[in-house]
Design a protein around this motif. Structure first.
Motif, PDB file in Angstrom:
ATOM      1  N   ASP A  14      35.876  62.514  43.490  1.00 23.12           N
ATOM      2  CA  ASP A  14      36.514  61.447  42.727  1.00 23.12           C
ATOM      3  C   ASP A  14      35.602  60.227  42.654  1.00 23.12           C
ATOM      4  OD1 ASP A  14      38.250  59.731  41.487  1.00 23.12           O
ATOM      5  OD2 ASP A  14      39.549  59.461  43.219  1.00 23.12           O
ATOM      6  N   PRO A  15      35.039  59.904  41.478  1.00 21.71           N
ATOM      7  CA  PRO A  15      34.117  58.778  41.364  1.00 21.71           C
ATOM      8  C   PRO A  15      34.818  57.445  41.137  1.00 21.71           C
ATOM      9  CG  PRO A  15      34.238  59.897  39.286  1.00 21.71           C
ATOM     10  CD  PRO A  15      35.142  60.658  40.250  1.00 21.71           C
ATOM     11  N   SER A  16      36.105  57.343  41.505  1.00 26.18           N
ATOM     12  CA  SER A  16      36.878  56.161  41.155  1.00 26.18           C
ATOM     13  C   SER A  16      36.548  54.939  41.993  1.00 26.18           C
ATOM     14  CB  SER A  16      38.367  56.461  41.252  1.00 26.18           C
ATOM     15  OG  SER A  16      38.708  56.840  42.562  1.00 26.18           O
ATOM     16  N   GLY A  17      35.893  55.070  43.118  1.00 35.41           N
ATOM     17  CA  GLY A  17      35.522  53.910  43.905  1.00 35.41           C
ATOM     18  C   GLY A  17      35.964  54.023  45.347  1.00 35.41           C
ATOM     19  N   PRO A  18      35.712  52.965  46.112  1.00 34.78           N
ATOM     20  CA  PRO A  18      36.024  53.002  47.541  1.00 34.78           C
ATOM     21  C   PRO A  18      37.521  52.882  47.802  1.00 34.78           C
ATOM     22  CG  PRO A  18      35.188  50.857  46.950  1.00 34.78           C
ATOM     23  CD  PRO A  18      35.065  51.726  45.722  1.00 34.78           C
ATOM     24  N   ILE A  19      37.921  53.302  48.985  1.00 36.65           N
ATOM     25  CA  ILE A  19      39.299  53.128  49.436  1.00 36.65           C
ATOM     26  C   ILE A  19      39.496  51.644  49.723  1.00 36.65           C
ATOM     27  CG2 ILE A  19      40.921  53.678  51.289  1.00 36.65           C
ATOM     28  CD1 ILE A  19      39.416  56.325  51.650  1.00 36.65           C
ATOM     29  N   VAL A  20      40.651  51.092  49.374  1.00 39.15           N
ATOM     30  CA  VAL A  20      40.932  49.685  49.618  1.00 39.15           C
ATOM     31  C   VAL A  20      41.944  49.536  50.744  1.00 39.15           C
ATOM     32  CG1 VAL A  20      40.420  48.986  47.254  1.00 39.15           C
ATOM     33  CG2 VAL A  20      42.750  49.605  47.871  1.00 39.15           C
ATOM     34  N   LEU A  21      41.966  48.357  51.321  1.00 37.22           N
ATOM     35  CA  LEU A  21      42.947  48.063  52.353  1.00 37.22           C
ATOM     36  C   LEU A  21      44.343  48.026  51.754  1.00 37.22           C
ATOM     37  CD1 LEU A  21      41.140  45.226  54.321  1.00 37.22           C
ATOM     38  CD2 LEU A  21      41.624  47.533  55.132  1.00 37.22           C
ATOM     39  N   HIS A  22      45.330  48.379  52.554  1.00 37.04           N
ATOM     40  CA  HIS A  22      46.717  48.325  52.126  1.00 37.04           C
ATOM     41  C   HIS A  22      47.066  46.882  51.776  1.00 37.04           C
ATOM     42  CE1 HIS A  22      50.927  49.316  51.896  1.00 37.04           C
ATOM     43  NE2 HIS A  22      51.194  48.312  52.723  1.00 37.04           N
ATOM     44  N   GLY A  23      47.791  46.688  50.690  1.00 34.01           N
ATOM     45  CA  GLY A  23      48.196  45.347  50.263  1.00 34.01           C
ATOM     46  C   GLY A  23      48.507  45.340  48.793  1.00 34.01           C
ATOM     47  N   SER A  24      48.711  44.171  48.232  1.00 31.06           N
ATOM     48  CA  SER A  24      49.002  44.020  46.809  1.00 31.06           C
ATOM     49  C   SER A  24      47.751  43.562  46.084  1.00 31.06           C
ATOM     50  CB  SER A  24      50.110  42.991  46.593  1.00 31.06           C
ATOM     51  OG  SER A  24      51.310  43.449  47.159  1.00 31.06           O
ATOM     52  N   TYR A  25      47.481  44.202  44.949  1.00 31.56           N
ATOM     53  CA  TYR A  25      46.309  43.871  44.146  1.00 31.56           C
ATOM     54  C   TYR A  25      46.724  43.667  42.696  1.00 31.56           C
ATOM     55  CZ  TYR A  25      43.533  45.504  48.077  1.00 31.56           C
ATOM     56  OH  TYR A  25      42.979  45.658  49.313  1.00 31.56           O
ATOM     57  N   GLN A  26      46.075  42.730  42.042  1.00 27.65           N
ATOM     58  CA  GLN A  26      46.251  42.527  40.613  1.00 27.65           C
ATOM     59  C   GLN A  26      45.047  43.146  39.929  1.00 27.65           C
ATOM     60  OE1 GLN A  26      47.453  38.590  39.343  1.00 27.65           O
ATOM     61  NE2 GLN A  26      46.208  38.767  37.508  1.00 27.65           N
ATOM     62  N   VAL A  27      45.281  44.073  39.013  1.00 31.10           N
ATOM     63  CA  VAL A  27      44.209  44.797  38.338  1.00 31.10           C
ATOM     64  C   VAL A  27      44.230  44.412  36.866  1.00 31.10           C
ATOM     65  CG1 VAL A  27      43.273  47.067  37.805  1.00 31.10           C
ATOM     66  CG2 VAL A  27      44.497  46.707  39.957  1.00 31.10           C
ATOM     67  N   GLU A  28      43.059  44.009  36.341  1.00 31.71           N
ATOM     68  CA  GLU A  28      42.966  43.629  34.935  1.00 31.71           C
ATOM     69  C   GLU A  28      41.981  44.560  34.232  1.00 31.71           C
ATOM     70  OE1 GLU A  28      42.299  39.692  32.167  1.00 31.71           O
ATOM     71  OE2 GLU A  28      41.392  39.722  34.140  1.00 31.71           O
ATOM     72  N   LEU A  29      42.421  45.130  33.121  1.00 33.91           N
ATOM     73  CA  LEU A  29      41.585  45.996  32.294  1.00 33.91           C
ATOM     74  C   LEU A  29      41.272  45.254  31.005  1.00 33.91           C
ATOM     75  CD1 LEU A  29      40.296  48.754  31.621  1.00 33.91           C
ATOM     76  CD2 LEU A  29      42.502  49.406  30.649  1.00 33.91           C
ATOM     77  N   LEU A  30      39.977  45.129  30.699  1.00 34.30           N
ATOM     78  CA  LEU A  30      39.525  44.495  29.462  1.00 34.30           C
ATOM     79  C   LEU A  30      38.863  45.548  28.595  1.00 34.30           C
ATOM     80  CD1 LEU A  30      37.819  41.379  31.083  1.00 34.30           C
ATOM     81  CD2 LEU A  30      40.059  41.460  30.013  1.00 34.30           C
ATOM     82  N   ALA A  31      39.337  45.688  27.357  1.00 29.85           N
ATOM     83  CA  ALA A  31      38.743  46.662  26.443  1.00 29.85           C
ATOM     84  C   ALA A  31      39.013  46.240  25.003  1.00 29.85           C
ATOM     85  CB  ALA A  31      39.313  48.053  26.690  1.00 29.85           C
ATOM     86  N   GLY A  32      37.975  46.268  24.210  1.00 25.03           N
ATOM     87  CA  GLY A  32      38.117  45.985  22.786  1.00 25.03           C
ATOM     88  C   GLY A  32      38.756  44.650  22.479  1.00 25.03           C
ATOM     89  N   GLY A  33      38.482  43.638  23.291  1.00 30.86           N
ATOM     90  CA  GLY A  33      39.040  42.313  23.047  1.00 30.86           C
ATOM     91  C   GLY A  33      40.460  42.136  23.546  1.00 30.86           C
ATOM     92  N   SER A  34      41.059  43.164  24.093  1.00 31.73           N
ATOM     93  CA  SER A  34      42.417  43.081  24.642  1.00 31.73           C
ATOM     94  C   SER A  34      42.355  43.189  26.155  1.00 31.73           C
ATOM     95  CB  SER A  34      43.285  44.223  24.113  1.00 31.73           C
ATOM     96  OG  SER A  34      43.402  44.149  22.717  1.00 31.73           O
ATOM     97  N   SER A  35      43.385  42.669  26.804  1.00 34.40           N
ATOM     98  CA  SER A  35      43.448  42.799  28.254  1.00 34.40           C
ATOM     99  C   SER A  35      44.858  43.178  28.667  1.00 34.40           C
ATOM    100  CB  SER A  35      43.029  41.509  28.951  1.00 34.40           C
ATOM    101  OG  SER A  35      44.006  40.507  28.743  1.00 34.40           O
ATOM    102  N   GLN A  36      44.933  43.864  29.794  1.00 34.27           N
ATOM    103  CA  GLN A  36      46.215  44.248  30.363  1.00 34.27           C
ATOM    104  C   GLN A  36      46.111  44.058  31.874  1.00 34.27           C
ATOM    105  OE1 GLN A  36      47.468  48.231  29.502  1.00 34.27           O
ATOM    106  NE2 GLN A  36      49.398  48.005  30.581  1.00 34.27           N
TER     107      GLN A  36
END
Length: 101
Positions: A14-36
């Motif tokens: 799985d090339p998705s990245g490292p394991i993160v610590l337990h907790g709450s995270y805000q994830v922002e995706l930017l693509a084609g001038g839009s964000s979510q």
């Protein structure tokens, strides 16, 4: 996905990245001038990590991913420059007069 070129390194697992610590995270995706933005609460890892070791491992992996991203940008830049040079060479072979700006 079809690639025009062979990747420099094959991805295993799985090339998705490292394991993160337990907790709450805000994830922002930017693509084609839009964000979510979404909130994400990863579950605890079944592994028995000490927080300090986990944090050190995460920091190291983040640095690795940063270096890998920089390498990918450099490779893409080299490919772009090679295409530009090939275009100039073709124009010179075709006898086109080049002007400098």
């Amino acid at each position: 996905m079809t690639r025009k070129y062979k990747p420099l390194a094959q991805e295993e697992g799985d090339p998705s990245g490292p394991i993160v610590l337990h907790g709450s995270y805000q994830v922002e995706l930017l693509a084609g001038g839009s964000s979510q933005t979404v909130l994400h609460n990863p579950q605890r890892s079944p592994h028995n990590y000490h927080r300090k070791e986990f944090t050190e491992q995460f920091d190291l992996l983040q640095r690795f991913f940063g270096k890998l991203s920089a390498l990918n940008r450099a490779v893409n830049r080299i490919r772009f420059l090679k295409r530009q040079l090939a275009d100039v060479q073709k124009r010179l072979e075709d006898g086109e007069k080049l002007t400098c700006h």
